[in-house]
Design a protein around this motif. Sequence first.
Motif, mmCIF file in Angstrom:
data_model
loop_
_atom_site.group_PDB
_atom_site.id
_atom_site.type_symbol
_atom_site.label_atom_id
_atom_site.label_comp_id
_atom_site.label_asym_id
_atom_site.label_seq_id
_atom_site.Cartn_x
_atom_site.Cartn_y
_atom_site.Cartn_z
ATOM 1 N N LEU A 245 68.122 18.395 -7.067
ATOM 2 C CA LEU A 245 68.440 19.773 -7.796
ATOM 3 C C LEU A 245 68.594 20.784 -6.642
ATOM 4 C CD1 LEU A 245 65.842 20.109 -10.664
ATOM 5 C CD2 LEU A 245 68.330 19.447 -10.986
ATOM 6 N N ALA A 246 67.979 20.881 -5.604
ATOM 7 C CA ALA A 246 68.270 21.903 -4.525
ATOM 8 C C ALA A 246 69.331 21.775 -3.958
ATOM 9 C CB ALA A 246 66.909 21.713 -3.551
ATOM 10 N N ALA A 247 69.855 20.378 -3.687
ATOM 11 C CA ALA A 247 71.070 20.051 -3.093
ATOM 12 C C ALA A 247 72.302 20.491 -3.876
ATOM 13 C CB ALA A 247 71.029 18.596 -2.669
ATOM 14 N N LEU A 248 72.165 20.222 -5.069
ATOM 15 C CA LEU A 248 73.194 20.344 -6.146
ATOM 16 C C LEU A 248 73.653 21.978 -6.222
ATOM 17 C CD1 LEU A 248 72.666 18.250 -9.311
ATOM 18 C CD2 LEU A 248 75.098 18.636 -8.006
ATOM 19 N N ALA A 249 72.413 22.745 -5.847
ATOM 20 C CA ALA A 249 72.533 24.019 -5.919
ATOM 21 C C ALA A 249 72.901 24.730 -4.758
ATOM 22 C CB ALA A 249 71.290 24.841 -6.577
ATOM 23 N N GLY A 250 73.093 24.151 -3.736
ATOM 24 C CA GLY A 250 73.461 24.364 -2.268
ATOM 25 C C GLY A 250 72.390 25.190 -1.402
ATOM 26 N N LEU A 251 71.070 24.573 -1.760
ATOM 27 C CA LEU A 251 70.243 25.171 -0.949
ATOM 28 C C LEU A 251 70.128 24.307 0.159
ATOM 29 C CD1 LEU A 251 67.270 25.571 -3.705
ATOM 30 C CD2 LEU A 251 69.300 27.025 -2.946
ATOM 31 N N GLU A 252 69.328 24.587 1.348
ATOM 32 C CA GLU A 252 69.186 24.068 2.566
ATOM 33 C C GLU A 252 68.229 22.910 2.272
ATOM 34 O OE1 GLU A 252 67.826 26.128 6.082
ATOM 35 O OE2 GLU A 252 68.027 24.506 7.184
ATOM 36 N N VAL A 253 68.593 21.465 2.429
ATOM 37 C CA VAL A 253 67.727 20.515 2.455
ATOM 38 C C VAL A 253 67.821 19.642 3.751
ATOM 39 C CG1 VAL A 253 67.548 18.205 1.297
ATOM 40 C CG2 VAL A 253 68.080 20.396 -0.201
ATOM 41 N N ASP A 254 66.637 19.573 4.315
ATOM 42 C CA ASP A 254 66.472 18.652 5.383
ATOM 43 C C ASP A 254 65.433 17.731 5.450
ATOM 44 O OD1 ASP A 254 66.387 17.418 8.161
ATOM 45 O OD2 ASP A 254 66.458 19.491 9.037
ATOM 46 N N ARG A 255 65.556 16.638 4.818
ATOM 47 C CA ARG A 255 64.362 15.493 4.394
ATOM 48 C C ARG A 255 63.306 16.345 3.578
ATOM 49 N NH1 ARG A 255 63.625 13.301 10.102
ATOM 50 N NH2 ARG A 255 64.771 15.301 10.539
ATOM 51 N N GLY A 256 63.522 17.332 2.830
ATOM 52 C CA GLY A 256 62.774 18.148 1.997
ATOM 53 C C GLY A 256 63.493 19.505 1.738
ATOM 54 N N ILE A 257 63.069 20.013 0.861
ATOM 55 C CA ILE A 257 63.638 21.449 0.409
ATOM 56 C C ILE A 257 62.925 22.718 1.465
ATOM 57 C CG2 ILE A 257 64.086 23.186 -1.360
ATOM 58 C CD1 ILE A 257 63.034 21.020 -3.226
ATOM 59 N N VAL A 258 64.110 22.958 2.293
ATOM 60 C CA VAL A 258 63.468 24.022 3.240
ATOM 61 C C VAL A 258 63.004 25.208 2.917
ATOM 62 C CG1 VAL A 258 64.336 24.939 5.367
ATOM 63 C CG2 VAL A 258 65.024 22.709 5.214
ATOM 64 N N VAL A 259 61.808 25.742 3.184
ATOM 65 C CA VAL A 259 61.423 27.073 2.642
ATOM 66 C C VAL A 259 60.864 27.666 3.732
ATOM 67 C CG1 VAL A 259 60.669 25.988 0.278
ATOM 68 C CG2 VAL A 259 58.956 25.975 2.205
ATOM 69 N N ASP A 260 60.813 28.978 3.745
ATOM 70 C CA ASP A 260 59.933 29.979 4.674
ATOM 71 C C ASP A 260 58.200 29.668 4.309
ATOM 72 O OD1 ASP A 260 59.318 31.568 2.588
ATOM 73 O OD2 ASP A 260 60.972 33.279 3.358
ATOM 74 N N THR A 261 57.846 30.596 4.790
ATOM 75 C CA THR A 261 56.264 30.598 4.978
ATOM 76 C C THR A 261 55.586 31.101 3.783
ATOM 77 O OG1 THR A 261 56.174 32.631 6.215
ATOM 78 C CG2 THR A 261 55.564 30.397 7.280
ATOM 79 N N GLY A 262 56.744 31.721 2.930
ATOM 80 C CA GLY A 262 56.437 32.443 1.414
ATOM 81 C C GLY A 262 56.957 31.541 0.296
ATOM 82 N N GLN A 263 57.313 30.137 0.713
ATOM 83 C CA GLN A 263 57.918 29.385 -0.265
ATOM 84 C C GLN A 263 59.232 29.437 -0.633
ATOM 85 O OE1 GLN A 263 54.469 27.190 0.553
ATOM 86 N NE2 GLN A 263 56.041 26.176 -0.339
ATOM 87 N N ARG A 278 59.549 21.787 2.582
ATOM 88 C CA ARG A 278 59.357 21.623 3.936
ATOM 89 C C ARG A 278 59.543 23.052 4.718
ATOM 90 N NH1 ARG A 278 62.964 18.097 8.257
ATOM 91 N NH2 ARG A 278 61.209 18.224 9.922
ATOM 92 N N THR A 279 58.248 23.500 5.235
ATOM 93 C CA THR A 279 58.314 24.933 5.716
ATOM 94 C C THR A 279 58.951 24.922 7.161
ATOM 95 O OG1 THR A 279 56.276 25.004 4.546
ATOM 96 C CG2 THR A 279 56.724 26.673 6.013
ATOM 97 N N ARG A 280 59.783 25.895 7.194
ATOM 98 C CA ARG A 280 60.265 26.399 8.652
ATOM 99 C C ARG A 280 59.207 27.720 8.858
ATOM 100 N NH1 ARG A 280 65.644 27.126 7.833
ATOM 101 N NH2 ARG A 280 66.273 25.129 8.971
ATOM 102 N N ASP A 281 58.598 27.556 10.035
ATOM 103 C CA ASP A 281 57.782 28.383 10.453
ATOM 104 C C ASP A 281 58.088 28.823 12.011
ATOM 105 O OD1 ASP A 281 55.889 30.545 10.789
ATOM 106 O OD2 ASP A 281 54.050 29.025 10.763
ATOM 107 N N GLY A 282 58.608 30.057 12.174
ATOM 108 C CA GLY A 282 58.948 30.539 13.354
ATOM 109 C C GLY A 282 60.022 29.724 14.180
ATOM 110 N N GLY A 283 60.947 29.363 13.131
ATOM 111 C CA GLY A 283 62.403 28.507 13.546
ATOM 112 C C GLY A 283 61.789 27.018 13.873
#
Length: 404
Positions: A245-263, A278-283
């Motif tokens: 669903l995330a990929a279809l909606a054009g969201l960033e996906v990288d072996r997980g739905i990429v989120v910031d520290t606030g989800q 999948r959290t990206r924290d500080g890059g």
Amino acid sequence: MTERVVIVGGGIAGVSTAGALRAGGFNGDLTLVDAGEFPYDRPPLSKEFLAGTKDIKQIALQSPQWYDDQCIRLVNRTAVGALRPRDGKVELADGTLLPADRVVLATGGGAARPPIPGIDSERVHVLRSADDADRLRPALVAGARVLVVGAGLIGAEVASTAVHLGCEVTLVDPVATPLAVALGPELATWLHELHQRHGVTTAQAAVESFTDRGDAIEVRLAGATEPQVFDVVVLGVGMVPNTELAALAGLEVDRGIVVDTGQVTSNPAVLAVGDPARTRDGGVLLPRTEHWEAAQHDGARAAATILGTPAPAPAASWFWTDRHGRHVEAVGHMDAAEQTVLRGSFDDTAFSVFGLRDGLVVAAAAVDDSSAVRAARRMIDRRIAADVGRLSDPSVNLRSLLRG
Ligand SMILES: Cc1cc2nc3c(=O)[nH]c(=O)nc-3n(C[C@H](O)[C@H](O)[C@H](O)COP(=O)(O)OP(=O)(O)OC[C@H]3O[C@@H](n4cnc5c(N)ncnc54)[C@H](O)[C@@H]3O)c2cc1C
């Protein structure tokens, strides 16, 4: 302003998000859509539910009354087919459109099925849902020859449940000491050997092929001269996050739905929580966590983001597993430890292992000693310096160490 929230997925992450939103004062429309019969808990699937000592109602995450009391519109047996963040809508599989200012993806994952020849046989099972467990349970009759592939958390629990149901169980894993990274090598070795002490045959091997011969299934293990014959195979080789669903909606996906520290995903109107996030924290992209409590914490963080309230304080990651009547808990990152300290002995009814780095506790794992893990968690979260002598002495009350 957020007036309408749609949560996609009714596992612990989705239900926790809904509960935390209401607890935090959200009084807009709240809809929880789940593909299953009703939101239920997954850890019992390899334990009491598979053993037949708990039924589906007993593993419900919340009672039907709770959803009414919380004014949560629960849409069961319904899959979300697409997100339309630009239109402020969520599309159900039957085409119904739900208005949504914010969408929370809590879609979990599916069981991994590696491309092994013959894996599509009906005798090869996975365990991710109550339906999977319902399909598997009738095959776990006394005397059944069961092969469990993968000795991680789920595989090991299935092996334990099956052997206690009277099955002849073989557990294979290509890794010599499964869970060594999470628990440390000594405790992981002890835990793996526990299988043998309870009658499970363990082997270090990878599966090369399955051949369903009608009345049984032949399994060829790498390095073996002859195939072995089993009645049933259970795969416990990992999960694949539900990111479609995330990929279809054009969201960033990288072996997980990429989120910031606030989800929050790459689209500010969409958040993601639980196993697929999948959290990206500080890059830095962190590994996904696939544990129950982490999913619950994600829900609390997502709710805080939507409400604009402070995020809950971060806490060291924690998980548990049960096998052969022993309860194991672990907290923190044992792989970051440069020294381990054993508290008690591996022959004791309860014992624990602490992982230390630079004089601080960074991890702990315990067998039948939840209080040790609770204390370790406080030491990790508060960065309390550890005295090795006192830590290793079971007569010292761990609470006295929390004062630093
Ligand atoms: C057998 C088993 C045993 C486990 N044991 C332990 C344990 O002992 N300790 C521990 O810490 N963790 C354990 N875990 C892991 C833990 O259960 C998971 O980390 C947790 O369930 C993750 O929650 P979640 O809400 O992210 O995903 P899930 O629980 O997978 O829930 C996702 C939900 O989303 C729904 N969904 C997916 N796509 C859609 C869609 N398009 N539309 C609508 N709904 C959708 C699914 O039907 C599902 O109900 C276990 C997991 C399993 C499978």
